[in-house]
Scaffold this active site. Structure first.
Site, PDB file in Angstrom:
ATOM      1  N   GLU A 204       1.479  27.019  15.920  1.00 44.38           N
ATOM      2  CA  GLU A 204       2.512  26.284  16.052  1.00 44.38           C
ATOM      3  C   GLU A 204       2.111  24.725  15.933  1.00 44.38           C
ATOM      4  O   GLU A 204       2.830  23.694  15.375  1.00 44.38           O
ATOM      5  CB  GLU A 204       2.966  26.338  17.539  1.00 44.38           C
TER       6      GLU A 204
ATOM      7  N   ARG B 214      26.414  24.977  31.517  1.00 40.64           N
ATOM      8  CA  ARG B 214      26.185  25.075  30.497  1.00 40.64           C
ATOM      9  C   ARG B 214      26.720  23.905  29.563  1.00 40.64           C
ATOM     10  O   ARG B 214      25.883  22.852  29.130  1.00 40.64           O
ATOM     11  CB  ARG B 214      26.058  26.150  29.376  1.00 40.64           C
TER      12      ARG B 214
ATOM     13  N   GLU C 133      24.082  27.582  18.261  1.00 37.52           N
ATOM     14  CA  GLU C 133      24.520  28.058  19.549  1.00 37.52           C
ATOM     15  C   GLU C 133      23.987  29.749  19.826  1.00 37.52           C
ATOM     16  O   GLU C 133      23.975  29.715  20.891  1.00 37.52           O
ATOM     17  CB  GLU C 133      25.997  27.852  20.031  1.00 37.52           C
TER      18      GLU C 133
ATOM     19  N   ASN D 107      13.998  23.838  16.301  1.00 36.26           N
ATOM     20  CA  ASN D 107      13.219  24.707  17.296  1.00 36.26           C
ATOM     21  C   ASN D 107      12.189  25.174  16.795  1.00 36.26           C
ATOM     22  O   ASN D 107      12.205  25.507  15.613  1.00 36.26           O
ATOM     23  CB  ASN D 107      14.306  25.599  18.185  1.00 36.26           C
TER      24      ASN D 107
ATOM     25  N   HIS E  51       9.769  28.947  17.596  1.00 35.67           N
ATOM     26  CA  HIS E  51       9.942  30.142  18.033  1.00 35.67           C
ATOM     27  C   HIS E  51       8.527  30.952  17.756  1.00 35.67           C
ATOM     28  O   HIS E  51       8.121  30.991  16.485  1.00 35.67           O
ATOM     29  CB  HIS E  51      11.070  30.939  18.027  1.00 35.67           C
TER      30      HIS E  51
ATOM     31  N   MET F 108      13.922  25.740  27.245  1.00 32.31           N
ATOM     32  CA  MET F 108      14.410  26.849  27.723  1.00 32.31           C
ATOM     33  C   MET F 108      15.764  26.909  28.140  1.00 32.31           C
ATOM     34  O   MET F 108      16.140  27.307  29.121  1.00 32.31           O
ATOM     35  CB  MET F 108      13.384  27.721  28.933  1.00 32.31           C
ATOM     36  N   ARG F 109      16.459  26.511  26.965  1.00 33.80           N
ATOM     37  CA  ARG F 109      18.029  26.547  27.184  1.00 33.80           C
ATOM     38  C   ARG F 109      18.699  27.254  26.127  1.00 33.80           C
ATOM     39  O   ARG F 109      18.315  27.158  25.089  1.00 33.80           O
ATOM     40  CB  ARG F 109      18.494  25.077  27.354  1.00 33.80           C
ATOM     41  N   ILE F 110      19.729  27.812  26.393  1.00 35.30           N
ATOM     42  CA  ILE F 110      20.714  28.081  25.322  1.00 35.30           C
ATOM     43  C   ILE F 110      21.701  26.766  24.934  1.00 35.30           C
ATOM     44  O   ILE F 110      22.224  26.772  26.397  1.00 35.30           O
ATOM     45  CB  ILE F 110      21.335  29.486  25.400  1.00 35.30           C
ATOM     46  N   LEU F 111      21.818  26.504  24.148  1.00 29.85           N
ATOM     47  CA  LEU F 111      22.845  25.178  23.902  1.00 29.85           C
ATOM     48  C   LEU F 111      24.087  25.729  23.518  1.00 29.85           C
ATOM     49  O   LEU F 111      24.177  26.596  22.603  1.00 29.85           O
ATOM     50  CB  LEU F 111      22.004  24.478  22.909  1.00 29.85           C
TER      51      LEU F 111
HETATM   52  C1  GRF Z   1       6.000  27.967  22.708  1.00 23.33           C
HETATM   53  O1  GRF Z   1       5.334  29.084  22.303  1.00 23.33           O
HETATM   54  C2  GRF Z   1       7.227  27.734  21.616  1.00 23.33           C
HETATM   55  O2  GRF Z   1       6.962  28.392  20.440  1.00 23.33           O
HETATM   56  C3  GRF Z   1       8.154  28.265  22.598  1.00 23.33           C
HETATM   57  O3  GRF Z   1       7.614  27.940  24.038  1.00 23.33           O
HETATM   58  C4  GRF Z   1       6.598  27.673  23.955  1.00 23.33           C
HETATM   59  C5  GRF Z   1       6.161  26.480  24.473  1.00 23.33           C
HETATM   60  O4  GRF Z   1       4.927  25.963  24.949  1.00 23.33           O
HETATM   61  N1  GRF Z   1       9.550  27.985  22.088  1.00 23.33           N
HETATM   62  P1  GRF Z   1       4.387  24.575  25.229  1.00 23.33           P
HETATM   63  O5  GRF Z   1       5.466  24.241  26.155  1.00 23.33           O
HETATM   64  O6  GRF Z   1       4.767  23.782  23.842  1.00 23.33           O
HETATM   65  O7  GRF Z   1       3.022  24.528  25.557  1.00 23.33           O
END
Ligand code: GRF
Length: 223
Positions: free
Chosen positions: A210, A103, A178, A143, A145, A128-131
């Site tokens: 989003e 990491r 983190e 970020n 979520h 998709m990473r824990i920093l």
């Molecule tokens: C989204 O739902 C976001 O909230 C999460 O990962 C997903 C990414 O989707 N962290 P995309 O790659 O933007 O289509």
């Protein structure tokens, strides 16, 4: 005019990356006096400033106007579909593979690249990473979520909130720390779950929220 430089990091599909580029890239904004009070589809919390886009010509009359530049798309996966979106949108894209690295090693590499870009803000969108502190102590990042944090942290935010005995779901924009999905919350949006709704329909509404919320939150933090 001030230019605000952002980088967007993703690992896969990149639909939020595309929504952010379409809403913000090379556009000039000023703060509008009235925060939108009517939200037809979503209930939004945390957005206290609203921005309107203005033309280059009008920007001369507004000292506070700023232009947003997406200076980099960064993926930790060479096969991420977001890279194709970047090409189509004309955004410079780079890949730094995370596979086979610790990491800290990986974070050091991306921090080096990002620091060279003189960023105002780094924006994670499906990264998709824990920093580690190697990243979090040096890079100011947001970020998104797909749940009402602190509920349903982790990779299955949509599924977990869909399955939960709740009548609403939502999304959260937060600073990156983190600890996974745990930094200070900037803004949240809420949708209602319809009775007997399918997971697909619920997920579609979450994604629409989003794409609506993230650009607003990014502008608020940049300003
Ligand atoms: C989204 O739902 C976001 O909230 C999460 O990962 C997903 C990414 O989707 N962290 P995309 O790659 O933007 O289509």
């Amino acid at each position: 005019m001030q230019v605000k430089r952002i980088a967007i990091l993703f690992s896969g599909n990149g639909s939020n990356f595309e929504a952010l580029v379409c809403a913000l890239h090379q556009k000039i904004f000023i703060e509008s006096k009235n925060v939108e009070s009517k939200e037809n589809l979503f209930l939004i919390g945390g957005i206290t400033k609203d921005f309107i886009e203005i033309s280059e010509k009008n920007a001369k009359e507004h000292k506070e106007a700023f232009k947003v530049e997406v200076v980099l798309a960064l993926s930790n996966k060479a096969e991420a579909y977001g890279l194709e979106r970047a090409k189509r949108l004309g955004i410079l894209a780079e890949v730094i593979e995370s596979g086979g690295k610790s990491r800290e090693e990986f974070d050091k590499e991306i921090v080096e690249l990002l620091r060279g870009k003189d960023l105002d803000l780094c924006v994670l969108a499906g990264f998709m990473r824990i920093l580690t502190p190697v990243f979090t102590t040096q890079i100011k990042a947001l970020n998104i979520h797909p749940s009402i944090l602190p509920l349903f942290k982790g990779a299955n935010g949509i599924l977990d909130s869909y399955n939960a005995p709740m009548c609403v779901g939502g999304v959260s924009v937060h600073f990156v720390s983190e600890e996974l999905d745990s930094g200070e919350i900037v803004a949240q949006g809420v949708i209602k779950k319809d009775f007997n709704e399918s997971l697909e329909s619920y997920a579609e509404k979450i994604h629409a929220l989003e794409y609506y919320l993230y650009p607003k939150a990014v502008l608020q933090v940049l300003a």
